[in-house]
Motif scaffolding. Structure first.
Motif: not given
Length: 544
Positions: A177-206
Motif C-alpha cells: 500500500p502506498g507504493e507506485a507503478v510507472l506508466i506513460a500518459t496518455p493511457f487508458y484511464g480506468s487503470i487508475t481505479q483498478s490499481v488503487f481501489l483494492y491495493g492502494n497502489v498509485k501511478l507515477v506518470y511519464a
C-alpha cells in the motif's frame, strides 16, 4: 490537513503523494466534497458534487467517488441511447472502446452446437486459476498468435474475469500500500481505479507530448529517457516504484511498439528491478497489413522473465466486451500463485470457460472468417472517420491498431486549458455525441480527444455530422472573437510537421502583416501537400 483542489483529477487524488488515510479522512469528513473534473475512459465526466454517505465506511466513500467519476457522460448515454427507429435523436456513443462491427459473426459462432455443453465439471468449483482445458487452449492460442519461439505452458496461464481484475490483482501482489507503478500518459484511464481501489497502489506518470524534439521522432513517443526521468523524479520524492505498465497496442494513441523499443523498455525495467505488466488486449485488432504487431511473448529472449507478465482478453479482439474474460501469462510461479489466491473473487464461470476454449481452438474460423472480416470492417470504418477529419481540417494521429483515433482539437480551444477542454466535451454531449477528452487519459496537453470508430456506418455518419456541427459553430465563434482582438500569432494549437500527424486545412491560419517567415511558408506548404492524396497513393512500397 489535506485540502482537495477545486477541480481535482484522478491523478491529483491518486498521486503517489496521497495516502489512503488522507483520502479516507477526506471521504470521512463532514460536508459536501466538490469533485468537478474527474477523468474517465468513457468521457471526462465531472461530479456535480459528492456528499459523504453515513452508511459507508471512509473507504467505501472513496470507492463511491471513483464510481461516480465516470457517471455523467455514461449515465446520460444510457438514459438517452441512440436507436435508429425508437430514438433517432439519442446520444451516439463514440466514447466507450467497444467493437460493434462483428455482432453477426460472433453471435452465429457462439450459438453453434459445440458451444452448448453442460456437464458436472462446468457446474462445480474449478481450480481458481481456471479449468486446465481452458488454460491449455489459451497457451496454444498465445503460442500461435504471439509467435512464441517455443510452446507456452498451461501452468503459466491464469484466467480471470477481465483485464481490469488482472490489473487490480497484479498491483495488489506486486506492490505494498502506498507504493507506485510507472506508466506513460496518455493511457487508458480506468487503470487508475483498478490499481488503487483494492491495493492502494498509485501511478507515477511519464508524461508524453506531441512535440517532435530530441529523441522523440513521432508525437507522444515513449522513450527510455522519459521513463528514467519519471522514475528518478519519483524516487527523489520518496516514492517507491515497483513496476512498469506497457500498453501495446497503446490506448488511446494506437501506437504499436517495435521489437527494439520493447527490448529497450524491458532492459530499462531490468536495470531498476521493476516488474513489467504488458497489456496486449488489442493484439489482433491491427487492421492494416502495413503495420506489424510484436508480442513480448514472441521475443527470443526476455531480459527478466521472472518480472515480465503479459495479459490479454477477448473483449476487444473478439468484440465481446460483455463476456468477462482475461488471461495472464507469467513464468513466475510466486506471482501466479499470489494472483490465483485472488481469483476466488474474480473467477470465470464454467460454461463461459467452455465457450471461450471452443472459440480459441477454432483456428480455421478465426483466420479464414473472423479476422479477415473484422480487419476489413475496422479499416473501412477508420478510413471513413479519418477522411471526415481531413475534410474538417482536423489533425489526428494516423495509426492502424485498436478502435480509436487520437484527435487534436486544440485549435477549437481559445485559451488552451483543461477547463475549456471540458466545456468542449460537454458541448459534444449536449449535441448528442459522447467522446472522451484528453484529461480522461491524463494527457499533458489540453485539447486532445479520443473517438471510437468501430461502429456501424449509419451511426458513424450521424455522429460525425454532429461533431462537424459543433466544430463549425466553435470555429465561427473563435473567428468572431479574433476580429474583436488584436492579431496574435499562436503556434501552440498547430500540428507538428510530421508524417505521424495528418493535417489537412481548409482555412489558412490568420497571420499579421509582416509576421510571416520562411519557416511559416514551408510549414504551410507541408500542410497543403498532406491535404492531397498524392503522398498516400505514392508510397515507397507501391513504387517498388
Amino acid at each position: 490537513t489535506f485540502k482537495v483542489p477545486s477541480n481535482p483529477s484522478c491523478s491529483e487524488l491518486c498521486s503517489p503523494h496521497r495516502t489512503l488515510s488522507e483520502l479516507t479522512g477526506l471521504a470521512g469528513g463532514s460536508g459536501p466534497l466538490r469533485a468537478g473534473g474527474w477523468g474517465n475512459v468513457r468521457g471526462f465526466c465531472p461530479l456535480g458534487g459528492f456528499q459523504r454517505s453515513p452508511y459507508l465506511s471512509a473507504r467505501g466513500n472513496v470507492a463511491t467517488i471513483f464510481c461516480g467519476s465516470d457517471e455523467e457522460g455514461y449515465k446520460a448515454y444510457h438514459a438517452d441511447k441512440y436507436d435508429e427507429d425508437k430514438n433517432p435523436n439519442g446520444i451516439i456513443n463514440f466514447g466507450t472502446s467497444e467493437n460493434k462491427l462483428c455482432f453477426d459473426l460472433m453471435s452465429k459462432r457462439l450459438t453453434q452446437a459445440d458451444m452448448n455443453l453442460m456437464e458436472p465439471l462446468l457446474l462445480q468449483y474449478p481450480d481458481w486459476k481456471g479449468h486446465m482445458f481452458l488454460r491449455e487452449e489459451v497457451a496454444r492460442f498465445l503460442t500461435y498468435y504471439c509467435k512464441a519461439p517455443a510452446p507456452l505452458k498451461a501452468e503459466n496461464v491464469i484466467v480471470l474475469n477481465g483485464c481490469g481484475s488482472l490489473f487490480s490483482a497484479l498491483a495488489t501482489v506486486l506492490c505494498d500500500p502506498g507504493e507506485a507503478v510507472l506508466i506513460a500518459t496518455p493511457f487508458y484511464g480506468s487503470i487508475t481505479q483498478s490499481v488503487f481501489l483494492y491495493g492502494n497502489v498509485k501511478l507515477v506518470y511519464a508524461y508524453l507530448d506531441s512535440k517532435i524534439t530530441g529523441t522523440s521522432t513521432r508525437p507522444f513517443q515513449l522513450t527510455v529517457e522519459k521513463l528514467e526521468k519519471a522514475l528518478q523524479d519519483a524516487r527523489a520524492e520518496g516514492v517507491t516504484v515497483r513496476a512498469l505498465i506497457l500498453l501495446n497496442p497503446q490506448n488511446p494513441l494506437g501506437d504499436i511498439y517495435s521489437l527494439s523499443e520493447l527490448r529497450d523498455y524491458l532492459e530499462f525495467a531490468k536495470r531498476h528491478e521493476l516488474h513489467v505488466i504488458v497489456d496486449e488486449i488489442y493484439m489482433l485488432s491491427v487492421f492494416d497489413e502495413s503495420a506489424t504487431f510484436h508480442s513480448v511473448l514472441g521475443m527470443d529472449r526476455l531480459p527478466d522473465p521472472q518480472r515480465t507478465h503479459v495479459m490479454w482478453g477477448i473483449s476487444k479482439d473478439f468484440a465481446v466486451s460483455g463476456i468477462r474474460f482475461g488471461t495472464l501469462y507469467t513464468e513466475n510461479q510466486d506471482v501466479a500463485n499470489a494472483v490465483a489466491s485472488l481469483c476466488y473473487f474474480h473467477g470465470v464461470c464454467g460454461p463461459v470457460q467452455h465457450k471461450v476454449a471452443q472459440l480459441l481452438r477454432d483456428r480455421d474460423w478465426i483466420n479464414q472468417v473472423y479476422l479477415r472480416a473484422n480487419h476489413a470492417r475496422l479499416k473501412a470504418a477508420h478510413t471513413y472517420v479519418t477522411d471526415e477529419l481531413k475534410t474538417l481540417g482536423v489533425p489526428f494521429l494516423n495509426r492502424n491498431a485498436g478502435f480509436f483515433v487520437w484527435i487534436d482539437f486544440r485549435k477549437y480551444l481559445k485559451t488552451g486549458t483543461f477547463e475549456e477542454e471540458m466545456l468542449l466535451w460537454r458541448r459534444f454531449l449536449d449535441n448528442k455525441v459522447l467522446l472522451s477528452c484528453g484529461k480522461a487519459f491524463e494527457c499533458s496537453e489540453p485539447g486532445w480527444f479520443r473517438i471510437i470508430f468501430a461502429d456501424k456506418t449509419n451511426r458513424l455518419q450521424l455522429g460525425m455530422q454532429r461533431i462537424r456541427k459543433v466544430l463549425e459553430e466553435r470555429e465561427q465563434e473563435i473567428l468572431a472573437e479574433e476580429k474583436e482582438q488584436p492579431c496574435q500569432s499562436d503556434q501552440d494549437g498547430k500540428a507538428d510537421s510530421t508524417d505521424e500527424v495528418i493535417f489537412v486545412s481548409r482555412h489558412q491560419e490568420p497571420t499579421c502583416a509582416g509576421n510571416s517567415s520562411l519557416g511559416d511558408l514551408i510549414g504551410l506548404l507541408q500542410q497543403q501537400m498532406r491535404s492531397s492524396d498524392w503522398l498516400q497513393k505514392n508510397t515507397a512500397e507501391q513504387f517498388a
